[in-house]
Design an enzyme around this catalytic site. Structure first.
Site, short mmCIF file in Angstrom:
data_model
loop_
_atom_site.label_atom_id
_atom_site.label_comp_id
_atom_site.label_asym_id
_atom_site.label_seq_id
_atom_site.Cartn_x
_atom_site.Cartn_y
_atom_site.Cartn_z
CB THR A 171 12.05 11.80 -8.84
OG1 THR A 171 12.43 10.69 -7.91
CG2 THR A 171 13.36 12.65 -8.82
N GLY A 213 7.43 15.16 -6.67
CA GLY A 213 7.50 16.42 -7.14
C GLY A 213 6.73 16.39 -8.60
CD GLU A 263 17.94 3.53 -6.28
OE1 GLU A 263 18.39 4.25 -5.74
OE2 GLU A 263 16.75 3.68 -6.97
CE LYS A 286 8.80 -2.45 -10.69
NZ LYS A 286 9.90 -2.11 -11.64
#
EC number: 1.1.1.3
Lengths: 430, 430
Positions: A14, A17, A192, A207
């Site tokens: 994703t 793209g 997920e 993070k």
């Protein structure tokens, strides 16, 4: 206009793209802003035949991801493969060793290998950039590295995982339980199939460790982050928190204290007057508190192809402009080893919720344990018995050392009155 | 470590003093982050004898501000004098013509002369930077110029004036009237003795025109900003807005439309679900909506010596790192002339409040005017008569062209029923 910046792109999921679609859609605008065109010249992905809705025939196709480091005379390699090691890391090392710049959205790899890669980039005099690795489209790496660069940072914290925030704010809005909302989030694509990395706080910890290095000038140390997720948060916690003027959020927090640096990812109670209390859904938000600037807030979409592609291409524009320097705001050699602070010393207010047996003396036992550990109670709610014969006791403490709360819970361990693990959440101080 | 970046500083008011204090307090940290020391070498201000609480004896003192452009072998001149023309502009021109970088917090000067100065900086190959000119310590110029650089921006808007937001949120919290709160804000130092620039929206318009240029790649055009302030907002507007699910905020807004670019500063109704509805006090917040990143929010202190100094020094760190390029995100020559959009074509919901005489037929007259202009009413509140014999009618319209609302108000002009000017506010679309 000078020559285009040539990109080799690994990973056409994703986000990959999205990067191609973005560069197509905003090509002219980006060229005006970057001072030169940004042009994909080579791509690599697992399956060449898959229809990704973008025309790939114009790019050189490279079967072996690692070979992309030398493909198509590219200036920059963009890695959107994922995974802390494996092909992503191999590609990163080969790219930097070969003297090309490297851009990635891969938080796990940067959390584990960022220091090594930053050193390699500096040695080669090229860029290592990873804006998309934290908070998706929100330019928070740039905000800390550059925007807040004049400040000593006291704390950096925020909502770093959109899946958890989606689940918590849905539990809040609809009074539903965790497992129930998780299933819906999975059906909607917000979580997920294996949601472990998200809901157990690992993704947020990746993070946070990146943010902490930039904010505090410390070597990335993912292992230093104390982490728990949101599995233990029940609908009643959210309801009691609301009754007391708080909302439940999974926060990553790095904080400088006298004894060292705290790095933690835990569900917190956030006062309703705090901006993070109003962040709902899959949105991410990061607060940095600086000694001159005060409190800065950066907020936006933390995931998705469009926002993530936006951050990746922002890095590419910086590189095209030649506006980049050390990845962690200072040369890797200047980063210091973080000294883990003693969590017991940390002072704050706490929320503790017990599921208890419905019998005489339970409240007295809990209150005595708190008193004996020196924990001062600000408010306490006891709710009537549920269908299974259990009651709920929720406590908010006055500010005090976390050690005292831990001691009180230790005293209650093995008690016949307390059922299961008590839920202990820190309360975000203003 | 290379040689220090040498600074000549014009203006030693609160912000100038803040810059010196910040560079003293965070000296070592800044040197690590910037890769070199940042060192003030010369200063200039009106009164040499005034005690500013910082030791100035270590700097070269320059009496003539304009001469600072050539003083002390500086690399960068920082201008904190203020004023759109006069000494600030003279200094800016002399500095850039002399081939030195220029950093300023001067929104008025940049709004009026930014294009000329950007051209001069490019010609000399030096930096022109003005992060502190918009939203104080919040790195929103950087956020747009770099963080969101990959996106076509649809709208950029926000709370750009802390004084107005302080007044509006105090009116909201305490139900008080404008004049009353303004006096208190002046006493507290949140509003100037002459508050015109703030409360009439001029300051916000300066900032908006700067943001618009960077977001849309248009030549700075301060004259294009339609501006009104908050003098006409009464306590009842805030109360009616709250009853309808809105809060009143002074917003600067630049928006790309089919017919061109809207640039406006007006009080707006903001839906309570929007992040800007939760921005209270002197805080500033800017939203940028990009075609890939979605909605980004930047929030923090919009004024004050610490936050403003933080932004000024962030610019200096960029310069010390060599990470700077064209001030407006693209070369001045690439900026296009903005085409002012036709405000009448803009569609949105509107709030209109009338003060009316208490007599038969008033409501019918207003309703007829709305109907004849094609304005569809979503909700209407009429409040009973006040001490002076007047009543209040507050209307929220359905979405429609602004032209229709203007026509309805035009029809009602000169009506015996309507007392004074109706208050028309746009409602921020989600």
């Amino acid at each position: 206009m000078t020559t285009p910046l040539r990109i080799a792109l690994a990973g056409l999921g994703t986000v990959g793209g999205g990067v191609i679609r973005l560069l197509d859609a905003n090509r002219e605008l980006i060229a005006r802003r970057a001072g030169r065109e940004i042009e994909v010249v080579a791509v690599s992905a697992r399956d060449r035949t898959k229809d990704r809705g973008v025309d790939l025939t114009r790019f050189e196709w490279v079967d072996d991801t690692a070979a992309l480091a030398r493909a198509g005379n590219a200036d920059v390699v963009v890695e959107l493969v994922g995974g802390s090691d494996g092909p992503a890391l191999t590609l990163a090392r080969a790219t930097l060793a070969g003297g090309k710049s490297f851009v990635t959205a891969n938080k796990a790899m940067i959390a584990h290998h960022g220091l090594e890669l930053a050193q390699a980039a500096e040695q080669a005099g090229v860029a290592l950039k990873f804006e998309a690795a934290v908070a998706g489209g929100v330019p928070v790496i740039k905000g800390l590295r550059e925007g807040a660069a004049a400040n000593a940072i006291g704390r950096v914290y925020g909502i770093l995982n959109g899946t958890c925030n989606f689940i918590l704010s849905k539990m809040e809005a609809e009074g539903r339980d965790f497992a129930d909302v998780l299933s819906e989030a999975q059906a909607l694509g917000y979580a997920e199939a294996d949601p472990t990395f998200d809901i157990d706080g690992v993704d947020a910890a990746h993070k946070l460790s990146i943010l902490a290095s930039i904010a505090f000038g410390t070597r990335p140390g993912f292992g230093e982050v104390a982490t728990s997720g949101i599995r233990q948060v029940i609908a009643a916690d959210i309801a009691e928190a609301a009754a007391l003027g708080y909302r439940v959020r999974l926060l990553g927090m790095a904080e400088e204290a006298a004894s060292g640096l705290f790095q933690r990812v835990h569900p917190h109670l956030v006062p309703v007057g705090h901006p993070l209390a109003h962040v709902t859904g899959a949105t991410n938000a990061v607060v940095a508190e600086g000694n001159f600037v005060g409190r800065l807030l950066f907020q936006g979409a933390g995931a998705g192809d469009g926002p993530t592609a936006s951050a990746v291409v922002a890095d590419l524009i910086d590189i095209a402009r030649g506006e980049f320097g050390p990845a962690y705001a200072m040369p890797a050699a200047a980063l210091v080893e973080p000294h883990a602070a003693d969590a017991g010393e940390r002072r704050g207010k706490a929320y503790v919720r017990f599921t208890v047996a419905d019998r005489v003396g339970v409240l007295a036992e809990i209150a005595a344990a708190m008193r004996d550990a020196g924990v001062s109670i600000e408010s306490l709610i006891q709710r009537g018995v549920s269908a299974d014969g259990h009651a709920l006791v929720a406590i908010v403490t006055h500010e005090g050392p976390e050690r005292a709360v831990a001691q009180a819970l230790e005293k209650l361990r093995g008690s016949q009155s307390v059922i299961g693990q008590p839920m202990w959440m820190h309360i975000l101080g203003e």
